[in-house]
Design a protein around this motif. Sequence first.
Motif, short mmCIF file in Angstrom:
data_model
loop_
_atom_site.label_atom_id
_atom_site.label_comp_id
_atom_site.label_asym_id
_atom_site.label_seq_id
_atom_site.Cartn_x
_atom_site.Cartn_y
_atom_site.Cartn_z
N LYS A 143 15.24 30.39 27.00
CA LYS A 143 15.36 29.26 26.07
C LYS A 143 14.35 29.37 24.94
N LYS A 144 13.12 29.79 25.26
CA LYS A 144 12.10 29.98 24.21
C LYS A 144 12.53 31.07 23.23
N GLU A 147 15.13 29.58 21.01
CA GLU A 147 14.48 28.68 20.06
C GLU A 147 13.81 29.45 18.93
N GLU A 152 13.52 25.29 17.02
CA GLU A 152 13.36 24.30 18.08
C GLU A 152 14.18 23.04 17.81
N THR A 155 17.76 23.25 19.31
CA THR A 155 17.85 23.09 20.77
C THR A 155 17.50 21.68 21.21
N LYS A 156 16.63 21.01 20.45
CA LYS A 156 16.26 19.64 20.79
C LYS A 156 17.43 18.68 20.63
#
Length: 310
Positions: A143-144, A147, A152, A155-156
């Motif tokens: 996931k990082k 992102e 970010e 994905t948020k």
Amino acid sequence: TAKKRIGVSLGIHKGTKEWSNMDKETRWIITVPAIWGDRAKHFMVEAAVDAGLVTHSSKNNIIIALEPEGAALACREDLLQAARELSKGSGLSQTLRYMVVDCGGGTVDVTIHDLNRTSMTIAEVHEPTGGAWGGTYVDNEVKKMIEGIVGEEATKRLTMDDWLEGMRIHIENAKKGFNAGSEKVLLQLSTPFLDSVRATGGDMETLRKSTAGVSYCKKNVRMVIDADVFAKCFRRPLDSIASHINDFLRRKANIQCVLVVGGFTESPLLIKHLCGQIDQTRCRVIRPKNPSMAILKGALMYNQNPEKIV
């Protein structure tokens, strides 16, 4: 409720006699990590009451089974076979000492047992240890990485349901099929994910150019990731697991087998790493044919023969 879902799967429906007697006539086996204390186990029993599986008057129908012990019960013959192969015909001792490494989603729990070859009983000989090195650690690293490509903010925007039902299941599939060879990883992208990228002004064709080793296949809606880039997401948990196991092997004599179970052990890269880090001439790494089901199978065996855990 949990009772309704389980009832439907068993063909038991609300309003029937079977439904009314379900909490009284059913024995429920709840598996928990060995590292859990009495307070956490009590919480699981109370949660079962709240879920409608049992009432306060029938909660004695709940059995708490420790996951490493369940796995060991299901895999006793595998352990003995590995010990025979290591002995090379010189004979086996009465007691086989082995390690259970339960690699779950959040944590990896390590326990050491003795298996009595005559009675086939199992006894814990060292308190459980472990750490937060489970499969979700890899998920979070992926996931990082994502992102870092799309930002970010994109994905948020995803709700937890979008992430769990969309991207996470694709990450799980990629994780299970990855062996750190020369092959590239094909990560299917979910519709909510792509919508979120577009909503923040992003474009996959443009964004992927900023990250070496990652490309985008528009036709199949996939992110194509080089093997060495994807392998970095596994590095820390795999090194931590291997280091923890080897620390025990150095300090505790006569451990003949390492039994690895749990969902994370479906990762071929994890097994490859452990086999490369552990001296197989002294201690055999064993993964059962269905490592995710070993605990469940063993829990049922424990219900039938609880005296096998001493």
